[in-house]
Motif scaffolding. Structure first.
Motif, PDB file in Angstrom:
ATOM      1  N   ILE B  13     -60.674  -5.838  16.521  1.00 25.77           N
ATOM      2  CA  ILE B  13     -60.554  -6.623  15.278  1.00 25.77           C
ATOM      3  C   ILE B  13     -58.899  -6.316  14.686  1.00 25.77           C
ATOM      4  CG2 ILE B  13     -61.260  -7.010  13.014  1.00 25.77           C
ATOM      5  CD1 ILE B  13     -63.762  -6.972  14.120  1.00 25.77           C
ATOM      6  N   VAL B  47     -58.463  -2.672  10.682  1.00 24.53           N
ATOM      7  CA  VAL B  47     -59.122  -2.150   9.447  1.00 24.53           C
ATOM      8  C   VAL B  47     -59.960  -0.866  10.016  1.00 24.53           C
ATOM      9  CG1 VAL B  47     -61.684  -3.474   8.294  1.00 24.53           C
ATOM     10  CG2 VAL B  47     -59.571  -4.663   9.732  1.00 24.53           C
ATOM     11  N   ASN B  52     -63.386  -2.598   3.763  1.00 25.72           N
ATOM     12  CA  ASN B  52     -63.282  -4.126   3.569  1.00 25.72           C
ATOM     13  C   ASN B  52     -61.770  -4.753   4.167  1.00 25.72           C
ATOM     14  OD1 ASN B  52     -65.911  -4.166   2.395  1.00 25.72           O
ATOM     15  ND2 ASN B  52     -64.452  -4.197  -0.171  1.00 25.72           N
ATOM     16  N   LEU B  53     -62.574  -5.670   5.225  1.00 29.66           N
ATOM     17  CA  LEU B  53     -61.264  -6.813   5.633  1.00 29.66           C
ATOM     18  C   LEU B  53     -60.480  -6.993   4.480  1.00 29.66           C
ATOM     19  CD1 LEU B  53     -60.112  -8.158   7.717  1.00 29.66           C
ATOM     20  CD2 LEU B  53     -62.018  -9.458   7.134  1.00 29.66           C
ATOM     21  N   GLN B  74     -57.108 -16.236   3.065  1.00 27.80           N
ATOM     22  CA  GLN B  74     -57.726 -15.922   4.638  1.00 27.80           C
ATOM     23  C   GLN B  74     -57.846 -17.922   5.269  1.00 27.80           C
ATOM     24  OE1 GLN B  74     -61.315 -13.950   5.716  1.00 27.80           O
ATOM     25  NE2 GLN B  74     -61.783 -15.676   6.978  1.00 27.80           N
ATOM     26  N   HIS B  76     -57.858 -18.098   9.013  1.00 31.15           N
ATOM     27  CA  HIS B  76     -58.309 -18.468   9.975  1.00 31.15           C
ATOM     28  C   HIS B  76     -58.432 -17.631  11.400  1.00 31.15           C
ATOM     29  CE1 HIS B  76     -59.314 -21.886  13.524  1.00 31.15           C
ATOM     30  NE2 HIS B  76     -58.997 -21.209  13.847  1.00 31.15           N
ATOM     31  N   THR B  77     -59.356 -17.779  11.794  1.00 32.50           N
ATOM     32  CA  THR B  77     -60.052 -16.429  12.547  1.00 32.50           C
ATOM     33  C   THR B  77     -59.319 -16.954  14.045  1.00 32.50           C
ATOM     34  OG1 THR B  77     -60.656 -14.939  11.485  1.00 32.50           O
ATOM     35  CG2 THR B  77     -60.672 -14.348  13.330  1.00 32.50           C
ATOM     36  N   GLY B  79     -59.876 -16.125  18.333  1.00 35.15           N
ATOM     37  CA  GLY B  79     -60.241 -15.527  19.393  1.00 35.15           C
ATOM     38  C   GLY B  79     -60.424 -16.101  20.185  1.00 35.15           C
ATOM     39  N   ASP B  80     -59.445 -17.038  21.300  1.00 31.25           N
ATOM     40  CA  ASP B  80     -59.402 -17.512  22.549  1.00 31.25           C
ATOM     41  C   ASP B  80     -58.563 -16.379  22.894  1.00 31.25           C
ATOM     42  OD1 ASP B  80     -60.211 -19.924  21.709  1.00 31.25           O
ATOM     43  OD2 ASP B  80     -57.943 -20.657  22.054  1.00 31.25           O
ATOM     44  N   PHE B 111     -59.931  -9.743  18.428  1.00 31.01           N
ATOM     45  CA  PHE B 111     -60.083 -11.240  17.817  1.00 31.01           C
ATOM     46  C   PHE B 111     -58.732 -11.182  15.898  1.00 31.01           C
ATOM     47  CE2 PHE B 111     -63.742 -13.366  18.687  1.00 31.01           C
ATOM     48  CZ  PHE B 111     -63.902 -12.617  20.264  1.00 31.01           C
ATOM     49  N   ILE B 113     -58.255 -12.057  12.451  1.00 30.21           N
ATOM     50  CA  ILE B 113     -58.579 -12.979  11.086  1.00 30.21           C
ATOM     51  C   ILE B 113     -56.893 -12.834  10.401  1.00 30.21           C
ATOM     52  CG2 ILE B 113     -59.837 -12.502   9.391  1.00 30.21           C
ATOM     53  CD1 ILE B 113     -61.252 -10.305  11.236  1.00 30.21           C
ATOM     54  N   GLU B 163     -51.960 -27.670   2.131  1.00 34.64           N
ATOM     55  CA  GLU B 163     -53.281 -28.338   1.676  1.00 34.64           C
ATOM     56  C   GLU B 163     -53.916 -27.901   0.657  1.00 34.64           C
ATOM     57  OE1 GLU B 163     -54.590 -29.632   6.910  1.00 34.64           O
ATOM     58  OE2 GLU B 163     -56.185 -27.462   5.036  1.00 34.64           O
ATOM     59  N   ARG B 167     -54.219 -28.129  -4.783  1.00 36.78           N
ATOM     60  CA  ARG B 167     -55.722 -28.314  -4.684  1.00 36.78           C
ATOM     61  C   ARG B 167     -56.002 -27.371  -5.903  1.00 36.78           C
ATOM     62  NH1 ARG B 167     -59.741 -26.684  -1.746  1.00 36.78           N
ATOM     63  NH2 ARG B 167     -58.693 -25.977   0.118  1.00 36.78           N
TER      64      ARG B 167
END
Lengths: 234, 234
Positions: B13, B47, B52-53, B74, B76-77, B79-80, B111, B113, B163, B167
């Motif tokens: 991670i 981490v 905590n992340l 945050q 996207h994560t 993980g390909d 992975f 994050i 995006e 907002r």
DNA sequence: TTCTATTGTTTCAATATGAGACAATATTAA
DNA sequence: TTAATATTGTCTCATATTGAAACAATAGAA
């Protein structure tokens, strides 16, 4: 069924999925109930050593619903230390009659990558996994208590779904191929949790130029028959 | 400096951060350049076992920018399996003179994050880490090639930022406490990649009731002095 | 005092949305 | 056969929002 071995999966990484369906005017999600614990949880799983993350999620969803093509969206990864509650997984495994080895990997701290899925309720064949008594639909505002932070995950999924509803025009994924305008409006209302004005909704949807209009649907009711619509495939 | 030990960190991670700043009318991000490789990458890290992340991300950003309070999101994560390129990390570590043990954890599949941060360009004191020659600002549309999928991560960060801009009203995080309407508009234009109408922008921002108006800013230029604004703290 | 560049405000047209009226129609009741 | 009922699709008009431009204010330079 033997305990999964860590050699097959990536440790510390899991996914959870919030699977939305729509039936009888209500928005629902899938929950698993674990054997002999009375505990409810989101359907989730682990990622195989040589497997893409998203493929793992699709694999898990396919095993539990029978569906191949699923609208899927990643929305958050949960990585607080407060998720680390080894006694929860221990109880679930022991309730299944497993003898748990020293330092067993499934009791470690996990990061969970959360996805939501939108599926056609009618197309699903539910299949529990080895650890679960059942997998079933629950109305979104009548959920039982969930293990760990799964309640928070559901709330975040719902919030993201609401934010994405207009932007990505994804409501149709909860309906069969062809549907009436009234059904589509009911989906929007269930997701947003509020009533919408019928005429404004119809005007808006038609003006977006994303729907094809098909034949009328005669239900036998004594009033004008609505048209059936489908989303343009472009 | 010795190689980090896996006992300290959670294996598999990592996090990567896309740190946005705004200067001279341009949107920029922070990139690290690794010793003796010519390779550029996003600032990232691991981490700790009991961390905590989000705290890990803040810790990493603090070490590199000196900032304590950072607007962080945050998005996207990743993980390909295509991210698994052990030779990349091997080269980076070897270029730093490390002898790499058998099955060293940092060469495993990771992975990542991904978070984006919005910071006040002027408040930053850049500090490279042990593996890097430099950490520096790069204009968003003049980025060098990045290792692994970091280019894709930047694009996704930018898309999410766009995006979220309206907002979440987050543009102000790229400016100092007080700013002119013109500066705020320049931030919006840099993020969206398009010009905006001055009068519409001003009307919109004022109508949102999120700004306080302060004293005028006299720049010495021969024209009407603009007001300074700040975001309401509510 | 006049001129220039830029800012803050106002105006008017174009577009979108809220709220409701109206016409069309599939079936039931008279 | 006709009238009544419920619901659908469309239209209308008032209101709100946005696009585009005009206008007024003003800090400093000429």
């Amino acid at each position: 069924m033997p305990l999964p071995e860590v050699s097959q999966f990536i440790p510390h990484i899991a996914y959870d999925s919030v699977v939305f369906g729509f039936s009888k005017g209500k928005l629902k999600i899938l929950l698993m109930e674990y054997h002999d614990t009375g505990w409810f949880a989101l359907p989730g799983g682990f990622v195989e050593r040589s497997e893409n993350l998203e493929d793992a999620v699709k694999r898990g969803l396919n095993e539990r619903t029978g569906l191949k093509e699923i609208y899927l969206e990643q929305f958050h990864t949960f990585g607080d230390t407060s998720r680390y509650r080894p006694e929860v997984m221990r109880r679930i495994l022991e309730a299944n009659g497993h003898l748990i080895p020293e330092n067993y990997w499934m009791l470690d701290r996990f990061f969970s990558i959360a996805y939501y899925a939108l599926i056609d309720y009618e197309k699903v064949t539910l299949m529990p996994d080895a650890l679960s008594d059942s997998i079933a639909w629950y109305e979104i505002d009548k959920l039982p208590d969930l293990i760990l932070d799964h309640g928070k995950i559901v709330q975040k999924a719902l919030q993201t779904l609401r934010e994405n509803l207009d932007r990505k025009l994804i409501g149709g994924n909860l309906l069969p191929e062809r549907f009436t305008m009234n059904e589509l409006q009911a989906v929007y209302e269930a997701i947003l949790g509020q009533k919408l004005r019928r005429t404004s909704f119809q005007r808006k949807m038609l003006s977006l130029d994303i729907l094809d209009r098909h034949e009328k649907l005669f239900t036998g009711k004594s009033h004008k028959a609505p048209y059936l619509y489908s989303f343009k495939t472009h």
